[in-house]
Design an enzyme around this catalytic site. Structure first.
Site, short mmCIF file in Angstrom:
data_model
loop_
_atom_site.label_atom_id
_atom_site.label_comp_id
_atom_site.label_asym_id
_atom_site.label_seq_id
_atom_site.Cartn_x
_atom_site.Cartn_y
_atom_site.Cartn_z
N ALA A 271 1.24 -1.57 0.10
CA ALA A 271 0.09 0.46 -0.04
C ALA A 271 0.99 0.49 0.19
CB ALA A 271 -1.24 0.11 1.52
N SER B 148 1.36 5.58 -0.60
CA SER B 148 0.85 6.78 0.17
C SER B 148 1.89 7.84 -0.56
CB SER B 148 0.95 6.72 1.49
OG SER B 148 1.92 7.16 2.24
N GLY B 149 2.65 7.08 -1.07
CA GLY B 149 3.56 8.76 -1.89
C GLY B 149 4.20 8.93 -1.13
N GLY B 150 4.24 8.38 0.96
CA GLY B 150 5.11 8.65 1.45
C GLY B 150 5.99 8.38 1.61
N VAL B 151 6.68 9.06 2.23
CA VAL B 151 9.19 8.04 2.77
C VAL B 151 8.29 6.55 3.08
CG1 VAL B 151 9.26 9.48 4.87
CG2 VAL B 151 11.27 8.77 3.38
N ASP B 152 7.27 6.17 3.95
CA ASP B 152 7.58 5.31 4.87
C ASP B 152 6.56 4.14 3.79
OD1 ASP B 152 7.75 6.70 7.18
OD2 ASP B 152 6.04 6.89 7.77
N MET C 255 -4.63 3.94 -2.80
CA MET C 255 -6.11 3.40 -2.71
C MET C 255 -6.05 5.35 -3.01
SD MET C 255 -6.07 1.10 1.23
CE MET C 255 -4.04 1.01 1.27
N CYS D 210 -9.83 2.93 9.11
CA CYS D 210 -9.61 3.09 7.40
C CYS D 210 -8.35 1.92 7.61
CB CYS D 210 -8.80 4.52 7.48
SG CYS D 210 -7.78 3.59 6.01
N GLY E 213 3.62 0.98 5.34
CA GLY E 213 5.17 1.24 5.38
C GLY E 213 4.36 1.71 7.21
N CYS F 80 -6.45 12.58 6.93
CA CYS F 80 -7.14 12.52 4.49
C CYS F 80 -7.59 13.17 4.36
CB CYS F 80 -6.02 11.36 4.81
SG CYS F 80 -7.25 10.00 4.06
#
Lengths: 392, 367
Positions: free
Chosen positions: B9, B11-15, B35, B102, B126, B195
């Protein structure tokens, strides 16, 4: 023993785009190279490019039964559709006609342009459709009246392949004084098009759907049609589409168009056979598959189906990971798939619309491709259904 | 194991980006997916997750890692399981944590179904938490530990879950991102807010989703625990337990929201002492370990990042758990989560229904 061969990749998304044909690349090459001139220049280099562009315009014109001055090169389908609808509506509204008629199953380029005209004061009229994706004649007769400025009807639907009786509809709309545009992006090369005998005023084609590069298309503009340009600047394309012409791509478009017209019959026969095998093969293995638009006259390259109890998103991912490319509903900006507006407009149940898979055939499609899909698809469907049943 | 398929999964984040990168390094057949959980319409502002930019970042990371990337449209289910619940909880005078819902419903149930559909035996995220021997454990980075939001996930998911950054601290995760060449996201800011709540103004979501005359958004009295009306508010859904903002002044000591009573739309305020509870009842329980027996001493957390607090289980049945706290805790809030721990291991959790053992409230005299 040698390891099992990796199954070949199967591309079943020709309605999205096609590879550039070798002959087309060949024809274009000199214009990226020595014959690089700007057709607006008066010197030798410019003249050479101008000659090639003029010739390309004549050749594209011949493919549509049009005169060269009736062909305007564009960047593709979206531009052609916008130029035709907004350009002719803006020119027509001065004459007191305020309505635009279209279908609910058009490409987003049409729907978006019509909504823009709506924001500028146009009355948007949407035709009723049969469940098979064909215009309801009664609805056409009641909506296309003396108030209609522009009537835009997609010749072949890009999602389900249904064919509209465009020549007949064009005659009826012209009788009522409307300007007729058709988005022929999926029709070109599949259906005989002849501006001399058919009565559309504007017709959009897009090169990359038939072996030309992306970024080139053409708009047929019948002589005498009023059209306001969308962009302003130079005098290229008779001022209707200013900007230095994409000479190489225009030549590519001409070559690809000629090949598509010359091969139309044999290509369509071949695709018809392959699609029939695919369609029947899937129905045999998954008998409750719903084929969208099956009751309509359909262009031979599109098969749109829904398997009850599956969802397109998961099936498309699973197909892709097996090397099979197909497509779903409308992809939004983010790339996520929403149920198709076309299927929704035809009254397809939301669960079936959410399961729709479009397979579109073309030059890359062989018997082996169909075999591979018939081997893989039923098992993916069975798995998807088992999972859906578990999570229900 | 090497070669096995894992759906990550992203999110486009670093983790989650580093999580995917680590799995690629370990030789998994990695598939990335973002997602799409809601749509703010065409003008999508840059949001920590789910915005167009985030999807683009996730896709760019996948391109760099050489793995396929898909966007999964889970808007309908997320809207039902998370957003609708969020609105309904506030309407009941409670303070929900949508991230918990979520995780429970979307990330670790709907998303896992997508993994099934593509024959991925593993799923990964992440999150800062660790999975070991099918148990869930707190992440190595004490500041980042996210187990408080994960107590509700299906226990059977643990046997196929990989949390690659749970062994790292945040700084190390960022270093790994640089080493992997993921400069697009390596220094991206953390997402802290909810979010789907643009600019943190959750009341605006409630205003959009509830009718204008909804009791939760209608004026009501602000009362002391003794019953004196001391003011009026513009809707109890704008308050949460422990809140000081919007509470009238003029009292000898600072006053806090100590209770919300949807029945008469009252927001009850009281002193710091009145905010303390010595026990609590939680419902909607979920266990990630064998349920402990009544009388067991556990550590609990009733708020993200709060220190672990010692407590004892005094009652436990299928529907509810009651705990007695060794030391009273402030602002035990209905709708928030209870997470139970045995050392580092997450035993399970539930949704707080009420605080118990509040001090008898003393009459407060206006100064």
């Amino acid at each position: 023993m040698s390891p099992p061969a990796t199954p070949a990749l199967v591309y079943l998304d020709h309605a999205a785009t096609t590879p550039v044909r070798e002959e087309v690349l060949e024809a274009m090459r000199p214009f990226h190279d020595q014959r690089f001139g700007n057709p607006s220049s008066s010197h030798r280099w410019g003249r050479e490019a101008r000659a090639a562009l003029d010739e390309a315009r004549e050749r594209v014109g011949r493919c549509l039964g049009a005169r060269p001055d009736e062909i305007s090169f564009t960047s593709g389908g979206t531009e052609g559709d916008n130029l035709a609808i907004l350009g002719s509506w803006r020119a027509m509204k001065a004459k007191g006609r305020r309505a635009i008629v279209t279908t609910p199953i058009e490409h987003k380029a049409i729907l978006g342009a019509v909504h823009q005209a709506g924001r500028e004061g146009a009355e948007e009229r949407v035709l009723g459709m049969t469940s098979e994706g064909v215009i309801d004649p009664a609805s056409f007769d009641s909506l296309v009246d003396e108030d209609v400025a522009v009537c835009s009807i997609m010749w072949v639907n890009n999602e389900i392949g249904s064919i509209q009786p465009l020549p007949e509809l064009a005659v009826r709309a012209k009788e009522r004084g409307a300007v007729v545009h058709t988005d022929a992006v999926q029709a070109f090369g599949k259906i005989p098009i002849d501006a001399r005998t058919q009565h559309f005023d504007f017709l959009t084609i897009s090169g990359h759907k038939f072996g030309a590069p992306k970024g080139i298309g053409a708009l047929f503009i019948r002589r005498g049609s009023a059209l306001e340009p969308l962009m302003h600047g130079g005098t290229q394309e008779r001022g209707r589409r200013p900007g230095t012409e994409n000479v190489a791509a225009a030549i590519g478009l001409a070559r690809a168009a000629e090949l598509a017209v010359a091969e139309c019959r044999s290509h369509c026969d071949r695709l018809e056979r392959l699609r029939a095998r695919l369609e029947e093969g899937i129905l045999e293995r998954v008998p409750d598959t719903v084929i969208h638009g099956r009751g309509a006259r359909r262009a031979p390259h599109i098969l749109n189906l829904s398997v009850p109890g599956t969802d397109s998103e998961s099936l498309l991912m699973a197909l892709d990971l097996k090397g099979i490319a197909a497509s779903g509903g409308s992809a939004c900006q983010s790339g996520s798939i929403s149920p198709s507006h076309v299927l929704s407009a035809l009254g397809v149940r939301p669960d079936l619309a959410g399961a729709a898979i479009r397979m579109s055939l073309g030059t890359l499609t062989t018997e082996a491709c169909i075999d591979r899909v018939l081997e893989v698809f039923p098992s993916l469907v069975a798995k998807a259904r088992t999972l859906a049943a578990q999570s229900a | 194991m090497k070669g096995e398929r894992v759906l990550v999964a992203m999110s486009g984040g670093v983790d989650s980006s580093v999580a995917a990168g680590i799995l690629v390094e370990r030789g998994y057949d990695v598939v990335g997916a973002t997602m799409k959980l809601f749509c703010h319409g065409e003008d999508v502002p840059d949001r920590p997750c789910c915005s167009l930019d985030s999807v683009n970042d996730a896709r760019r990371v996948c391109e760099q890692l050489g793995i396929p990337h898909y966007v999964l449209n889970l808007e309908t289910r997320f809207g039902h399981d998370v957003v609708d619940d969020f609105v309904s909880e506030y309407s009941r005078g409670r303070t929900p944590i949508p991230c918990v819902r979520c995780n429970t419903f979307t990330k670790f149930r709907d998303f896992v179904r997508k993994a099934n559909a593509i024959d991925a035996s593993w799923v990964a995220t992440g999150h800062y938490a660790r999975v070991s021997n099918t148990g869930l454990f707190r992440g190595v980075d004490e500041n980042k530990d996210q187990t408080y939001f994960l107590w509700g996930i299906d226990r059977e998911v643990l046997s196929r879950l990989i949390l690659p950054v749970g062994d790292l601290d945040k700084a190390a995760t960022r270093r790994r991102a640089h080493v992997m060449g993921l400069e697009v996201i390596a220094e991206k800011a953390e997402s802290q807010e909810i979010c789907f709540v643009p600019d943190g103004d959750y009341a605006r979501i409630l205003e959009q989703k509830l009718p204008p005359d909804a009791p939760a958004l209608s004026p009501g009295p602000i009362v002391t625990s003794g019953g004196t009306v001391v003011g009026e508010h513009r809707g109890f859904a704008r308050y949460t337990i422990g809140q000081r903002r919007g509470v009238p002044g003029g009292f000898p000591s600072p006053m806090y929201v100590i209770a919300i009573r949807p029945g008469d739309r009252a927001v009850v305020i009281g002193s710091r002492d009145e905010l303390l509870g010595s026990g609590l009842v939680a419902r909607e329980l979920n266990w990630l370990a064998p349920p402990p027996a009544v009388g067991t001493a556990v550590s609990i957390r009733v708020r993200h990042r709060a220190p672990l607090a010692p407590a004892q289980i005094v009652r436990l049945d299928d529907g509810a758990i009651e705990l007695a706290l060794d030391e009273p805790l402030a602002a035990i809030t209905p709708g928030q989560s209870l997470a139970l721990y045995d050392g580092d291991r997450v035993l399970g959790g539930g949704v707080i229904d009420k605080a118990t053992g509040r001090r008898a409230s003393l009459p407060v005299l206006a100064a």
